[in-house]
Write a protein that holds these residues in place. Structure first.
Motif, short mmCIF file in Angstrom:
data_model
loop_
_atom_site.label_atom_id
_atom_site.label_comp_id
_atom_site.label_asym_id
_atom_site.label_seq_id
_atom_site.Cartn_x
_atom_site.Cartn_y
_atom_site.Cartn_z
N LEU A 91 0.84 -1.19 0.00
CA LEU A 91 0.00 0.00 0.00
C LEU A 91 0.88 1.24 0.00
O LEU A 91 1.75 1.39 0.86
CB LEU A 91 -0.90 0.02 1.24
CG LEU A 91 -1.77 1.28 1.40
CD1 LEU A 91 -2.80 1.36 0.28
CD2 LEU A 91 -2.42 1.32 2.77
N GLY A 92 0.68 2.12 -0.97
CA GLY A 92 1.35 3.42 -0.98
C GLY A 92 0.36 4.49 -0.56
O GLY A 92 -0.75 4.56 -1.10
N CYS A 93 0.71 5.29 0.42
CA CYS A 93 -0.20 6.35 0.87
C CYS A 93 0.52 7.69 0.92
O CYS A 93 1.72 7.76 1.18
CB CYS A 93 -0.82 6.01 2.22
SG CYS A 93 0.34 5.71 3.57
N ASP A 94 -0.23 8.72 0.64
CA ASP A 94 0.32 10.08 0.64
C ASP A 94 -0.80 11.04 0.98
O ASP A 94 -1.98 10.79 0.66
CB ASP A 94 0.89 10.42 -0.74
CG ASP A 94 1.83 11.62 -0.69
OD1 ASP A 94 3.06 11.40 -0.67
OD2 ASP A 94 1.34 12.76 -0.67
N LYS A 148 4.43 6.24 16.74
CA LYS A 148 3.35 5.57 17.47
C LYS A 148 2.46 4.79 16.52
O LYS A 148 2.03 3.66 16.82
CB LYS A 148 2.53 6.61 18.24
CG LYS A 148 1.43 6.01 19.10
CD LYS A 148 0.70 7.09 19.89
CE LYS A 148 -0.40 6.49 20.76
NZ LYS A 148 -1.12 7.54 21.53
N GLU A 149 2.17 5.38 15.36
CA GLU A 149 1.35 4.70 14.36
C GLU A 149 2.08 3.50 13.76
O GLU A 149 1.48 2.45 13.52
CB GLU A 149 0.95 5.69 13.27
CG GLU A 149 -0.01 5.15 12.24
CD GLU A 149 -1.41 4.91 12.78
OE1 GLU A 149 -2.33 4.76 11.96
OE2 GLU A 149 -1.60 4.86 14.01
N GLU A 163 0.53 9.99 10.00
CA GLU A 163 0.15 9.74 11.39
C GLU A 163 -1.13 8.93 11.52
O GLU A 163 -1.55 8.62 12.64
CB GLU A 163 -0.01 11.09 12.11
CG GLU A 163 1.27 11.91 12.16
CD GLU A 163 1.57 12.68 10.87
OE1 GLU A 163 2.73 13.10 10.68
OE2 GLU A 163 0.63 12.85 10.04
N HIS A 164 -1.74 8.58 10.37
CA HIS A 164 -2.97 7.78 10.37
C HIS A 164 -2.91 6.81 9.19
O HIS A 164 -3.52 7.04 8.14
CB HIS A 164 -4.21 8.67 10.26
CG HIS A 164 -4.34 9.66 11.38
ND1 HIS A 164 -3.78 10.93 11.32
CD2 HIS A 164 -4.93 9.56 12.59
CE1 HIS A 164 -4.05 11.57 12.44
NE2 HIS A 164 -4.74 10.78 13.23
N ILE A 165 -2.14 5.74 9.35
CA ILE A 165 -1.96 4.75 8.29
C ILE A 165 -3.18 3.84 8.25
O ILE A 165 -3.53 3.22 9.26
CB ILE A 165 -0.67 3.93 8.54
CG1 ILE A 165 0.54 4.86 8.63
CG2 ILE A 165 -0.47 2.90 7.43
CD1 ILE A 165 1.82 4.17 9.07
N PRO A 166 -3.85 3.73 7.11
CA PRO A 166 -5.14 3.04 7.05
C PRO A 166 -5.04 1.52 6.90
O PRO A 166 -5.53 0.92 5.93
CB PRO A 166 -5.80 3.67 5.82
CG PRO A 166 -4.66 3.99 4.92
CD PRO A 166 -3.53 4.40 5.82
N PHE A 172 6.99 15.08 8.91
CA PHE A 172 6.03 14.42 9.78
C PHE A 172 5.99 15.01 11.19
O PHE A 172 6.95 15.64 11.65
CB PHE A 172 6.36 12.92 9.94
CG PHE A 172 6.32 12.12 8.67
CD1 PHE A 172 5.78 12.62 7.50
CD2 PHE A 172 6.84 10.83 8.66
CE1 PHE A 172 5.75 11.86 6.33
CE2 PHE A 172 6.80 10.07 7.51
CZ PHE A 172 6.26 10.59 6.34
N ASP A 173 4.88 14.76 11.87
CA ASP A 173 4.85 14.79 13.34
C ASP A 173 5.48 13.46 13.75
O ASP A 173 4.79 12.44 13.83
CB ASP A 173 3.41 14.91 13.84
CG ASP A 173 3.30 14.85 15.36
OD1 ASP A 173 4.26 14.40 16.03
OD2 ASP A 173 2.24 15.23 15.89
#
Length: 250
Positions: free
Chosen positions: A66-69, A123-124, A95-98, A116-117
């Motif tokens: 999965l690639g997310c942006d 934590k994620e 910070e919110h990986i689905p 990033f934070d």
């Protein structure tokens, strides 16, 4: 995240000119993962994947990637060129990986962690990684980049011109000055995982002048400069200087 990455025109340039990750870096990541987990590897997530430079490489080694942006424009460009059935893309921030808890063998991030934070991101990552799963963060360092040429004097002039453009002409337009950017990746990232390793890889790439100019057009500092000075064609000026050095050697 700077607004430059959210625009479609920038995403198109990203897809065209941003390089794929160095194969030696991918090999080091996979070698480290193999020490922790048995093959086959099932799933990986490429965070801040942009328009899909680093994600397809992972598809060769994982059943599902999965690639997310955070940028919808970048994800649209990545999706356009994706032909791999085991690779999917989605809009999501770091910070919110689905994905579900404890579901991922590997999380990667290429040249984006400085946006990033970072404590929230870690934590994620803790949440989504399987036991003994791995996080790999990598970036091309800005300091120390140089040109190679059979004529050492030409190489030195090309390198000097590149440095002056990025760090003098664009000096006031970087969100992260060069030293801060490089220090983030070489020493400042506070990664709390028990087995943390840092590696430096020397990468050599053949690149045409048009590819170099295209790459520079993708960097956020140039995008910021161009918004303030749309009348200045500094990339054309740079290109002309490269041609003069290479062919006339002055």
């Amino acid at each position: 995240m700077t607004s430059a990455f959210t625009e479609r025109s920038h995403a198109v340039l990203y897809r065209k000119y941003r390089p794929k990750p160095c194969s030696m870096v991918i090999d080091k990541i996979l070698d480290f993962l193999k020490e922790k987990r048995k093959t086959p590897f099932i799933s990986a997530v490429d965070v801040a994947c942009g328009s899909g430079q680093s994600t397809p490489v992972l598809g060769e080694y994982f059943d599902s990637v999965l690639g997310c942006d955070i940028s919808e424009a970048q994800i649209n460009e990545a999706t356009k060129t994706n032909t791999a059935p085991n690779i999917k893309y989605c809009v999501a921030d770091a910070e919110h990986i689905p994905v579900a808890d404890n579901s991922v063998d590997l999380v990667t991030c290429s040249d984006a962690a400085h946006w990033f934070d970072f404590p929230a991101f870690c934590k994620e990552v803790d949440r989504v990684l399987k036991p003994f799963g791995c996080l790999a963060i990598y970036s091309r360092l800005r300091n120390g980049q140089k040109f190679l040429h059979e004529n050492a004097q030409i190489a030195a002039k090309l390198t000097d011109l590149f440095i002056k453009f990025r760090y003098d002409t664009l000096k006031d337009y970087w969100e992260f000055p060069v030293k801060i950017h490089d220090d983030i990746y070489t020493q400042d990232l506070q990664i709390h995982f028990s087995d943390c390793q840092r590696h430096v890889v020397d990468e050599h790439s053949d690149i045409s002048l048009s590819e170099l100019i295209g790459y520079l057009e993708t960097v956020s500092a140039y995008q910021n400069y161009h918004k303030e000075h749309p009348e200045d064609d500094i990339l054309k000026d740079l290109q002309d200087k490269y041609v003069q050095i290479t062919f006339n050697f002055v």
